[in-house]
Design an enzyme around this catalytic site. Structure first.
Site, PDB file in Angstrom:
ATOM      1  N   LYS A  13     -32.195  77.131  68.787  1.00 59.42           N
ATOM      2  CA  LYS A  13     -32.636  75.742  68.597  1.00 59.42           C
ATOM      3  C   LYS A  13     -31.930  74.806  69.561  1.00 59.42           C
ATOM      4  CE  LYS A  13     -31.149  75.549  64.349  1.00 59.42           C
ATOM      5  NZ  LYS A  13     -30.610  76.906  64.188  1.00 59.42           N
ATOM      6  N   ARG A  88     -32.688  70.501  56.984  1.00 63.89           N
ATOM      7  CA  ARG A  88     -32.349  71.872  56.650  1.00 63.89           C
ATOM      8  C   ARG A  88     -32.604  72.164  55.189  1.00 63.89           C
ATOM      9  NH1 ARG A  88     -28.453  73.025  60.692  1.00 63.89           N
ATOM     10  NH2 ARG A  88     -27.777  75.155  60.503  1.00 63.89           N
ATOM     11  N   ARG A 127     -21.538  83.596  71.986  1.00 64.67           N
ATOM     12  CA  ARG A 127     -21.810  82.172  72.224  1.00 64.67           C
ATOM     13  C   ARG A 127     -20.518  81.396  72.463  1.00 64.67           C
ATOM     14  NH1 ARG A 127     -25.124  78.718  68.155  1.00 64.67           N
ATOM     15  NH2 ARG A 127     -23.635  79.552  66.657  1.00 64.67           N
ATOM     16  N   ARG A 160     -17.130  79.180  68.093  1.00 65.51           N
ATOM     17  CA  ARG A 160     -17.178  78.426  66.838  1.00 65.51           C
ATOM     18  C   ARG A 160     -16.562  79.198  65.685  1.00 65.51           C
ATOM     19  NH1 ARG A 160     -23.242  76.167  66.653  1.00 65.51           N
ATOM     20  NH2 ARG A 160     -22.905  76.762  64.482  1.00 65.51           N
ATOM     21  N   ARG A 171     -24.622  82.360  56.610  1.00 63.77           N
ATOM     22  CA  ARG A 171     -25.510  81.325  57.157  1.00 63.77           C
ATOM     23  C   ARG A 171     -26.964  81.793  57.137  1.00 63.77           C
ATOM     24  NH1 ARG A 171     -22.695  80.600  62.669  1.00 63.77           N
ATOM     25  NH2 ARG A 171     -24.420  79.214  63.183  1.00 63.77           N
TER      26      ARG A 171
END
Ligand code: AP5
Ligand code: MG
Length: 213
Positions: A13, A88, A127, A160, A171
């Site tokens: 996203k 969300r 990431r 992160r 998640r």
């Protein structure tokens, strides 16, 4: 043009929202980035949000909605925006809808970036995210020019806290129970568009451009 990016954690996203933001000259608004910037700056909001984020849970709607509505009321949002990670939950979507209705406006596109869970966990460990501007990298797919430094703003790149495999699984669970119902919500409004998020990020973007025009 008002665009919402939907999709599981790690679906891309943020990556696609940034590309849309550049091409169409719209602000890219990520509630996750706003929370992370607050955590970095040690604000009260950051402290509160961190308790939820580190567990892979959603930050309560009241807090999130307030921040988002403040942000979209800014001058740079007059011609639209790309929302990444908001809404969300159904209540968040309903509040956004009501606020837009008051202005005689509505969401133009809700783009669902579809990636199966199996692909997601593999993506997350690589990431890196800029703590200053939110730009996203991947150690293999999109490495920064200089290790640990953001190409865009020179900020620090971090792994992160919520990208640990067990938190990623939480998640994903939260996504399926609380966020996926938004696909039906926006389908009913006639604005949902789905793109295959498993292909190369440039190809994903081409599909999005063919939708947005
Ligand atoms: P948030 O920051 O929104 O995280 P998320 O939804 O879990 O999504 P991610 O940012 O992890 O993934 P992404 O889809 O943006 O993927 P990316 O482009 O980085 O939220 C974090 C937390 O904040 C939440 O868990 C919650 O606690 C809280 N929060 C935020 N908003 C909230 C809200 N509205 N309500 C309540 N709580 C909220 O891509 C992932 C990686 O893959 C990158 O390394 C990228 O380079 C790579 N990649 C991207 N596309 C491709 C591709 N096509 N092929 C290969 N690699 C790719
Ligand atoms: Mg993101």
């Amino acid at each position: 043009m008002k665009i919402i990016m939907l999709g599981a954690p790690g679906a891309g996203k943020g990556t696609q929202a940034e590309m849309i933001s550049e091409k169409y000259n719209l602000p890219h608004i990520s509630t996750g980035d706003i929370f992370r910037a607050n955590i970095k700056n040690g604000t009260e909001l950051g402290k509160e949000a961190k308790q939820y984020m580190d567990k892979g849970l959603l930050v309560p709607d009241e807090l999130t909605v307030k921040i988002l509505l403040d942000r979209v009321s800014k001058d740079d949002c007059k011609n639209g925006y790309v929302l990444d990670g908001f809404p969300r939950t159904i209540p968040q979507a309903e509040v956004l809808d009501k606020e837009l209705e008051k202005l005689g406006e509505s969401i133009d596109f809700a783009i669902d970036v579809d990636v199966p869970d199996e692909n997601i966990v593999r993506r997350m460990g690589g990431r890196r995210a800029c703590v200053t501007c939110g730009a996203t990298y991947h150690v293999e797919h999109v490495p920064p020019k200089k290790e640990g430094i953001c190409d865009v703003c020179g900020g620090e790149l971090i792994l992160r806290d919520d990208d640990k495999p067990e938190t990623v699984q939480n998640r994903l669970n939260v996504y399926h129970t609380q966020t996926q119902p938004l696909i039906d919500f926006y389908t009913a409004k006639g604005v949902l568009k789905e793109v295959d998020g498993t292909v190369d990020m440039k190809e994903v973007f081409e599909s999005i451009v063919s939708i947005l025009g």
